[in-house]
Design a protein around this motif. Structure first.
Motif, PDB file in Angstrom:
ATOM      1  N   LEU A 166       0.809  -1.215   0.000  1.00  0.00           N
ATOM      2  CA  LEU A 166       0.000   0.000   0.000  1.00  0.00           C
ATOM      3  C   LEU A 166       0.840   1.263   0.000  1.00  0.00           C
ATOM      4  O   LEU A 166       0.347   2.341  -0.333  1.00  0.00           O
ATOM      5  CB  LEU A 166      -0.935   0.006   1.215  1.00  0.00           C
ATOM      6  N   ASP A 167       2.109   1.186   0.406  1.00  0.00           N
ATOM      7  CA  ASP A 167       2.982   2.348   0.496  1.00  0.00           C
ATOM      8  C   ASP A 167       4.260   2.101  -0.281  1.00  0.00           C
ATOM      9  O   ASP A 167       4.751   0.969  -0.332  1.00  0.00           O
ATOM     10  CB  ASP A 167       3.337   2.652   1.955  1.00  0.00           C
ATOM     11  N   PRO A 168       4.833   3.138  -0.892  1.00  0.00           N
ATOM     12  CA  PRO A 168       6.097   2.959  -1.614  1.00  0.00           C
ATOM     13  C   PRO A 168       7.225   2.613  -0.650  1.00  0.00           C
ATOM     14  O   PRO A 168       7.228   3.020   0.505  1.00  0.00           O
ATOM     15  CB  PRO A 168       6.311   4.319  -2.283  1.00  0.00           C
ATOM     16  N   GLY A 169       8.191   1.839  -1.139  1.00  0.00           N
ATOM     17  CA  GLY A 169       9.330   1.491  -0.301  1.00  0.00           C
ATOM     18  C   GLY A 169      10.063   0.281  -0.811  1.00  0.00           C
ATOM     19  O   GLY A 169       9.651  -0.357  -1.791  1.00  0.00           O
ATOM     20  N   GLY A 170      11.173  -0.039  -0.152  1.00  0.00           N
ATOM     21  CA  GLY A 170      11.932  -1.243  -0.462  1.00  0.00           C
ATOM     22  C   GLY A 170      11.606  -2.296   0.580  1.00  0.00           C
ATOM     23  O   GLY A 170      11.739  -2.057   1.784  1.00  0.00           O
ATOM     24  N   TYR A 171      11.193  -3.475   0.129  1.00  0.00           N
ATOM     25  CA  TYR A 171      10.639  -4.463   1.042  1.00  0.00           C
ATOM     26  C   TYR A 171      11.495  -5.727   1.177  1.00  0.00           C
ATOM     27  O   TYR A 171      11.078  -6.691   1.798  1.00  0.00           O
ATOM     28  CB  TYR A 171       9.215  -4.829   0.605  1.00  0.00           C
ATOM     29  N   GLY A 172      12.698  -5.717   0.608  1.00  0.00           N
ATOM     30  CA  GLY A 172      13.637  -6.786   0.883  1.00  0.00           C
ATOM     31  C   GLY A 172      13.456  -8.030   0.041  1.00  0.00           C
ATOM     32  O   GLY A 172      12.389  -8.300  -0.503  1.00  0.00           O
ATOM     33  N   ALA A 173      14.546  -8.803  -0.056  1.00  0.00           N
ATOM     34  CA  ALA A 173      14.509 -10.077  -0.767  1.00  0.00           C
ATOM     35  C   ALA A 173      13.658 -11.075   0.008  1.00  0.00           C
ATOM     36  O   ALA A 173      13.436 -10.935   1.215  1.00  0.00           O
ATOM     37  CB  ALA A 173      15.928 -10.610  -0.943  1.00  0.00           C
ATOM     38  N   VAL A 174      13.189 -12.123  -0.690  1.00  0.00           N
ATOM     39  CA  VAL A 174      12.298 -13.084  -0.047  1.00  0.00           C
ATOM     40  C   VAL A 174      12.393 -14.430  -0.747  1.00  0.00           C
ATOM     41  O   VAL A 174      12.629 -14.506  -1.954  1.00  0.00           O
ATOM     42  CB  VAL A 174      10.835 -12.566  -0.046  1.00  0.00           C
ATOM     43  N   THR A 175      12.219 -15.506   0.029  1.00  0.00           N
ATOM     44  CA  THR A 175      12.063 -16.854  -0.518  1.00  0.00           C
ATOM     45  C   THR A 175      10.617 -17.278  -0.338  1.00  0.00           C
ATOM     46  O   THR A 175      10.071 -17.217   0.772  1.00  0.00           O
ATOM     47  CB  THR A 175      12.999 -17.849   0.196  1.00  0.00           C
ATOM     48  N   ILE A 176       9.983 -17.706  -1.421  1.00  0.00           N
ATOM     49  CA  ILE A 176       8.568 -18.073  -1.412  1.00  0.00           C
ATOM     50  C   ILE A 176       8.460 -19.588  -1.464  1.00  0.00           C
ATOM     51  O   ILE A 176       8.997 -20.226  -2.371  1.00  0.00           O
ATOM     52  CB  ILE A 176       7.836 -17.436  -2.604  1.00  0.00           C
TER      53      ILE A 176
END
Length: 221
Positions: A17-27
């Motif tokens: 919902l907000d702009p930003g950097g949200y980091g790497a992730v393993t799904i």
């Protein structure tokens, strides 16, 4: 993303919902990560942006996000396992290996629509690609690449390997370090690699526009 995914049930949606950097992730499960018109993504210097290592029946959707490798990132999106990966309105920039590495070990499907892949400039690494579709072991991949732009790949714009079969449509591949599109089988390989190119512009490849290499490698143009 890593914090949000731990709190989201399988089959759920992470909405940014907000702009930003949200980091790497393993799904590791079925999930959708999407933005609501915001500039949201992940900086993945020195690592992979998103790894998908899900169960055989899981579908992962990435929509409207941006991944940046800062020149040292490995793969923007690395797919190891799952039923399907869907990418829409995604931007992947400055990863030193592959923008997208789709390497399933079982039958899987890749769908990409309105995706921009721009590799790290001046990173001359053999056999790395903007989009690499390379099943492993007994895996196979069916794919649709539609309205996608791939630029500045170190070696290949789009690499279609053994066990992959699909369509590249209404897309552009330019400024590849070797070939714009490669369909290749190892000398002793007997698994088919096949692609249909429909309305594809391939511009300014350093070596070949399209390279089809091997008795079981096929391209329809």
């Amino acid at each position: 993303f890593a914090g949000a995914i731990s709190k989201t049930a399988a089959g759920g949606v992470i909405s940014v919902l907000d702009p930003g950097g949200y980091g790497a992730v393993t799904i590791t499960k079925s999930i959708t990560i999407e933005t609501d018109g915001q500039l949201a993504g992940a900086l993945a210097a020195g690592t992979n942006g998103i790894i998908v290592n899900a169960a055989a029946g899981d579908v992962v959707t990435l929509r409207g996000i941006r991944l940046h490798g800062f020149g040292t990132g490995l793969n923007g999106v690395r797919f190891l396992a799952g039923k399907a990966l869907v990418m829409e309105d995604v931007t992947i920039e400055s990863f030193g290996e592959n923008g997208v590495l789709f390497a399933p070990s079982a039958a899987s499907t890749l769908t990409m629509r309105r995706v921009l892949v721009r590799s790290a400039p001046n990173v001359a690494v053999n056999n790395h690609a903007g989009i690499a579709i390379r099943p492993t072991g007994t895996g196979s991949a069916s794919f649709l690449i539609d309205d996608v732009t791939v630029s500045d790949a170190a070696a290949f714009g789009i690499d279609v390997g053994p066990g992959a079969d699909g369509t590249i449509r209404d897309s552009e591949v330019h400024s590849s370090g070797k070939s714009g599109v490669i369909v290749a089988i190892p000398p002793a390989g007997t698994t088919v690699a096949s692609v249909l190119l429909d309305g594809v512009h391939i511009v300014d490849s350093a070596e070949n526009g399209i390279l089809v290499d091997g008795a079981f490698a096929r391209a329809r143009i």
